[in-house]
Design an enzyme around this catalytic site. Sequence first.
Site, short mmCIF file in Angstrom:
data_model
loop_
_atom_site.label_atom_id
_atom_site.label_comp_id
_atom_site.label_asym_id
_atom_site.label_seq_id
_atom_site.Cartn_x
_atom_site.Cartn_y
_atom_site.Cartn_z
N GLU A 8 -32.81 51.44 -8.04
CA GLU A 8 -32.00 51.95 -6.93
C GLU A 8 -32.84 52.23 -5.69
O GLU A 8 -32.44 51.94 -4.57
CB GLU A 8 -31.31 53.26 -7.35
CG GLU A 8 -30.26 53.09 -8.44
CD GLU A 8 -30.81 53.20 -9.85
OE1 GLU A 8 -32.02 52.91 -10.05
OE2 GLU A 8 -30.05 53.57 -10.76
N CYS A 15 -33.17 59.29 -7.84
CA CYS A 15 -32.35 58.27 -7.16
C CYS A 15 -31.08 58.89 -6.59
O CYS A 15 -30.61 58.48 -5.53
CB CYS A 15 -32.04 57.12 -8.10
SG CYS A 15 -33.50 56.13 -8.46
N1 THU Z 1 -34.67 53.28 -14.24
C1 THU Z 1 -34.08 52.72 -13.14
O1 THU Z 1 -34.57 51.76 -12.56
N2 THU Z 1 -32.91 53.27 -12.73
C2 THU Z 1 -32.25 54.29 -13.34
O2 THU Z 1 -31.20 54.71 -12.87
C3 THU Z 1 -32.81 54.88 -14.56
C4 THU Z 1 -34.17 54.43 -14.94
C5 THU Z 1 -35.92 52.68 -14.72
C6 THU Z 1 -37.15 53.51 -14.55
C7 THU Z 1 -38.04 52.94 -15.64
O3 THU Z 1 -38.70 51.78 -15.15
C8 THU Z 1 -37.08 52.51 -16.72
O4 THU Z 1 -35.81 52.43 -16.09
C9 THU Z 1 -37.01 53.46 -17.89
O5 THU Z 1 -36.78 54.76 -17.47
#
Ligand code: THU
Length: 163
Positions: free
Chosen positions: A75, A115
């Site tokens: 995000e 986020c």
């Molecule tokens: N992650 C995201 O990219 N967006 C989210 O809303 C939740 C978590 C990613 C961060 C990390 O690279 C992986 O997911 C595991 O937490």
Amino acid sequence: MNKEEYQFTYEVFDSVDELSQPDSWLLNEARGVTESAYAPYSNFNVGAVAKLANGEIVAGTNQENASYPVGLCAERVLLSSAATLYPRIAIDTIAISYNNNNGESKHPISPCGICRQSLSEYEERTGQSIRLILSGMEGKVYIIPRSSDLLPLSFGRVDMKQN
Ligand code: THU
């Protein structure tokens, strides 16, 4: 003493097939872009695709790092790209999906706390709420009308202006 209550309404669909054509297209793009994630540590590939108010499409994926805290969520990668490529243009909708190499991807995921804060500020700075479409690679879809609904009593730039 007063008691205040916070509530918000969101839509739940059984599958992508129940969405409007523009929404199902955006969600399918988010599902597809999970392939571009760099997540060798969590194996949790997140894809986010936004439709901007000017019709442009911007994507983001999570980008991890051997130094774990350096990693970025999909995000915030998306928001940084959108703000750089199309400054001051509002975001209408963001679809978010994930591909979990370790298991199923049937349940919607919701943006993490950091986020939510970033999304909230983006709404504030562009003056328009951001609609979220949340789903895994299959299964139920949630539509949240305003991303700031996910961050009640948030701290924002108006708070900085108080004396
Ligand atoms: N992650 C995201 O990219 N967006 C989210 O809303 C939740 C978590 C990613 C961060 C990390 O690279 C992986 O997911 C595991 O937490």
